[in-house]
Design a protein around this motif. Structure first.
Motif, PDB file in Angstrom:
ATOM      1  N   GLY A   1      30.503  35.727  31.522  1.00 31.94           N
ATOM      2  CA  GLY A   1      30.832  37.124  31.795  1.00 31.94           C
ATOM      3  C   GLY A   1      31.495  37.305  33.143  1.00 31.94           C
ATOM      4  N   SER A   2      31.033  36.558  34.141  1.00 37.24           N
ATOM      5  CA  SER A   2      31.618  36.649  35.483  1.00 37.24           C
ATOM      6  C   SER A   2      33.059  36.159  35.492  1.00 37.24           C
ATOM      7  CB  SER A   2      30.781  35.826  36.473  1.00 37.24           C
ATOM      8  OG  SER A   2      29.456  36.300  36.539  1.00 37.24           O
ATOM      9  N   ILE A   3      33.283  35.020  34.832  1.00 43.08           N
ATOM     10  CA  ILE A   3      34.642  34.464  34.781  1.00 43.08           C
ATOM     11  C   ILE A   3      35.591  35.438  34.099  1.00 43.08           C
ATOM     12  CG2 ILE A   3      36.082  32.640  33.781  1.00 43.08           C
ATOM     13  CD1 ILE A   3      33.652  30.779  34.029  1.00 43.08           C
ATOM     14  N   GLU A   4      35.186  35.934  32.935  1.00 47.44           N
ATOM     15  CA  GLU A   4      36.091  36.796  32.164  1.00 47.44           C
ATOM     16  C   GLU A   4      36.336  38.122  32.868  1.00 47.44           C
ATOM     17  OE1 GLU A   4      37.000  38.085  27.563  1.00 47.44           O
ATOM     18  OE2 GLU A   4      35.197  36.958  28.035  1.00 47.44           O
ATOM     19  N   SER A   5      35.289  38.697  33.465  1.00 48.27           N
ATOM     20  CA  SER A   5      35.466  39.990  34.127  1.00 48.27           C
ATOM     21  C   SER A   5      36.362  39.872  35.353  1.00 48.27           C
ATOM     22  CB  SER A   5      34.108  40.580  34.514  1.00 48.27           C
ATOM     23  OG  SER A   5      33.449  39.767  35.461  1.00 48.27           O
ATOM     24  N   LEU A   6      36.162  38.810  36.145  1.00 51.20           N
ATOM     25  CA  LEU A   6      36.986  38.646  37.349  1.00 51.20           C
ATOM     26  C   LEU A   6      38.415  38.257  36.988  1.00 51.20           C
ATOM     27  CD1 LEU A   6      34.477  36.917  39.800  1.00 51.20           C
ATOM     28  CD2 LEU A   6      35.099  39.332  39.635  1.00 51.20           C
ATOM     29  N   LEU A   7      38.576  37.487  35.916  1.00 48.21           N
ATOM     30  CA  LEU A   7      39.926  37.167  35.448  1.00 48.21           C
ATOM     31  C   LEU A   7      40.641  38.438  35.002  1.00 48.21           C
ATOM     32  CD1 LEU A   7      42.119  35.150  34.651  1.00 48.21           C
ATOM     33  CD2 LEU A   7      40.955  34.850  32.454  1.00 48.21           C
ATOM     34  N   SER A   8      39.930  39.289  34.273  1.00 51.92           N
ATOM     35  CA  SER A   8      40.502  40.564  33.832  1.00 51.92           C
ATOM     36  C   SER A   8      40.872  41.436  35.028  1.00 51.92           C
ATOM     37  CB  SER A   8      39.500  41.298  32.930  1.00 51.92           C
ATOM     38  OG  SER A   8      39.986  42.564  32.559  1.00 51.92           O
ATOM     39  N   ALA A   9      39.999  41.432  36.044  1.00 52.35           N
ATOM     40  CA  ALA A   9      40.271  42.230  37.247  1.00 52.35           C
ATOM     41  C   ALA A   9      41.514  41.727  37.980  1.00 52.35           C
ATOM     42  CB  ALA A   9      39.055  42.204  38.178  1.00 52.35           C
ATOM     43  N   VAL A  10      41.670  40.412  38.032  1.00 54.00           N
ATOM     44  CA  VAL A  10      42.852  39.827  38.688  1.00 54.00           C
ATOM     45  C   VAL A  10      44.128  40.200  37.939  1.00 54.00           C
ATOM     46  CG1 VAL A  10      44.037  37.654  39.216  1.00 54.00           C
ATOM     47  CG2 VAL A  10      41.610  37.923  39.766  1.00 54.00           C
ATOM     48  N   VAL A  11      44.064  40.108  36.604  1.00 55.67           N
ATOM     49  CA  VAL A  11      45.233  40.469  35.780  1.00 55.67           C
ATOM     50  C   VAL A  11      45.619  41.918  36.007  1.00 55.67           C
ATOM     51  CG1 VAL A  11      46.041  40.811  33.410  1.00 55.67           C
ATOM     52  CG2 VAL A  11      44.788  38.729  34.006  1.00 55.67           C
ATOM     53  N   SER A  12      44.627  42.810  36.011  1.00 53.02           N
ATOM     54  CA  SER A  12      44.922  44.235  36.201  1.00 53.02           C
ATOM     55  C   SER A  12      45.397  44.534  37.617  1.00 53.02           C
ATOM     56  CB  SER A  12      43.683  45.082  35.872  1.00 53.02           C
ATOM     57  OG  SER A  12      42.614  44.788  36.744  1.00 53.02           O
TER      58      SER A  12
END
Length: 558
Positions: A256-267
């Protein structure tokens, strides 16, 4: 740490509210079919997917560190959630989800948000691609309408059952599933605002109802679908249960941490913003705790929904909150209608999700990487598919760590020099004079981080230190750090020098290694006057010491 919503609302405008409102409604429409499909494929009832999108989505926006993050259930969790439900039931899943949330909150407060990004890319690609293949495999029965009873969880056994029962496929189910798949793929050419998945569900549900087709639907599998609001339920925490579920909880937290932070970086790249990684972990953690308490499943930042939010004008967490409220209204008003949705249409949605998750182009390009990276990629991928996601991440991380240590030890060199070299002082080359008596002096230069991976090289090199050596010079100008194992190597070196009556000189040592030696009390043992900032000074001192030794003068006075 401060939630992003506080800073974004300071200059909030009416115009931005309407943009957030529009974006939130559109994202809710996108989240609706995905939440239902992911819940069913995770082994829980359809409404639990909506509970997750509503509760977790709300808290991710309220307490998270991103302006535009949309939280909810994602395909990444489907495999592990299914496994937990199969082994421990829904009660076990609730405990694991809450535990994962607590772990994520602790990670945020411990400021580990920046550390997550150091997880090697081959590992994230390996398990993401593996999850995609598992998701695709899990949809074959419903998509084809196979009449084969329960399907084994194991990948190979699953496909063996599929191949054995392929003759039982239902042409009408396949046709409806194919229609849903076609709509999902082609609808963006008609309209990009309304998601093709929603249109596919509406069209196929209406078709099944009007034509009274005899194919499996949510209603035929689950009966009446509840439209009740999620209720707060605190599970009973059993110590044995907690110990058994802890590995799964850690996997959920890390994933969950990896995916959420990856999503935040993309946005961030899309809006020119900057998220607060530690606050995002806290928000995601609270979201998972609340999701578990209100009957939901694990949640994280959903990249596709976050991107849709940005593209439709969402710029503050208000859009995410609107998305949750809209889903709550849909749950209350329209959830009973969900029983008409064909399972083959949901399978079509998840087949597309699996394809988008697969990152096959990235996977293919990584196969051209160094052999060690390819090894990590393939092991993580195959363990995810054939064994378990928890094992895949654990083994992948350990293997990557060992390979990193091996690379670092290879990068660090311990060289024996004749010192016929030059240095730079303030950017200007300075010739370093040769020693007057090279037979009595040995010079070792350490290049690179001096840690346990390289300490063995240093200790081995010391074996060439002859008994006739009067002075040993260690050049450390290129050593940024040293650890306890390197310190042990230093102690071994000092013992050898003392036993052979060899004088030790240190040249160009940096701050961190110096402090390590100082804390261990080795500065006094070596002698503070035996530390020199440059090789030129070390050469002069060594030459004087050799001359003094030959003249019978006590070199300690120098």
């Amino acid at each position: 740490m401060q939630p992003k919503i506080i800073s974004t609302l300071k200059a909030y405008s009416k115009d931005q509210f309407f943009k957030d409102l529009t974006a939130g409604l559109i994202v809710a429409i996108i989240a609706l079919p995905l939440s239902i499909a992911l819940a069913i494929s995770s082994g829980v009832t359809p409404e639990k997917g909506l509970y997750t999108a509503i509760i977790a989505g709300f808290f991710v926006s309220l307490l998270g560190g991103s302006r535009v993050q949309i939280g909810g259930p994602t395909g990444a969790f489907m495999v592990i959630v299914y496994g937990i439900v199969a082994e421990f039931g829904v009660a076990g899943l609730t405990i694991a989800t809450i535990m994962a949330g607590i772990i994520m909150v602790l990670m945020g407060f411990l400021k580990l948000g920046a550390v997550i990004k150091y997880i090697p890319h081959p590992i994230t690609t390996g398990f993401t691609s593996g999850i995609a293949l598992v998701i695709f495999s899990s949809q074959i029965k419903d998509f084809l309408g196979l009449k084969i009873g329960e399907v084994p969880a194991a990948f190979i056994e699953k496909w063996a059952v599929y191949l054995k029962g392929i003759g039982t496929f239902d042409p009408m189910t396949l046709a409806v599933g194919g229609l849903a798949l076609g709509i999902i793929l082609l609808w963006p050419k008609v309209n990009r605002k309304i998601p093709g998945a929603l249109i596919a569900l509406i069209v196929t549900s209406a078709l099944v109802k009007i034509l009274n087709l005899d194919i499996a639907t949510i209603g035929s599998k689950f009966g009446e679908i509840s439209s009740a609001l999620p209720k707060l339920t605190v599970p009973e925490f059993d110590l044995v249960y907690i110990q058994m579920l802890l590995p799964a909880a850690f996997t959920i937290a890390i994933l969950g941490s990896i995916e959420s932070l990856l999503s935040a970086v993309v946005s961030d790249g899309m809006i020119g913003g900057k998220h607060r990684s530690n606050m995002e972990l806290v928000g995601q953690g609270v979201a998972n705790i609340m999701s578990g308490l209100f009957g939901g499943i694990p949640a994280t930042g959903a990249i596709a929904r976050t991107v849709a939010n940005v593209k439709n004008g969402g710029r503050t967490p208000v859009a995410g909150i609107v998305h949750s409220i809209a889903l709550l209204l849909i749950l209350v008003v329209f959830m009973p209608l969900a029983k008409m949705i064909p399972l083959t249409a949901l399978a079509a949605i998840l087949i597309v999700v699996a394809y988008n998750m697969s990152e096959w182009r990235e996977f293919k390009s990584l196969l051209k990487s160094p052999k060690s990276d390819v090894l990590v990629l393939l092991i993580t991928f195959f363990l995810t598919v054939l064994v378990d996601l928890v094992v895949a991440i654990e083994v992948g991380m350990v293997l990557a760590a060992f390979l990193f240590m091996k690379r670092m030890s290879e990068a660090t060199q311990v060289n024996i020099e004749d010192f016929d070299a030059s240095e730079e002082k303030d950017g200007v080359p300075v010739e370093v004079h040769r020693f007057d008596s090279v037979d009595l002096i040995k010079v070792y230069e350490i290049n690179g981080p001096f840690f346990f991976g390289a300490a063995d090289k240093f200790i081995s090199a010391l074996g060439e230190l002859g008994e006739k050596t009067d002075i040993l010079v260690i050049r450390m100008r290129h050593v940024p750090i040293m650890d306890a194992t390197a310190l042990h190597g230093f102690k071994r070196m000092i013992e050898i020098c003392q036993r052979q009556k060899t004088k030790l000189i240190i040249s160009g040592i940096q701050d961190q290694p110096y402090k390590v030696l100082e804390k261990a009390g080795l500065i006094d043992v070596i002698g503070e006057d035996h530390f020199f900032t440059s090789a030129v000074e070390a050469v002069d001192y060594a030459n004087k010491s050799v001359k003094a030794h030959k003249s019978g003068i006590d070199s300690r006075v120098l």
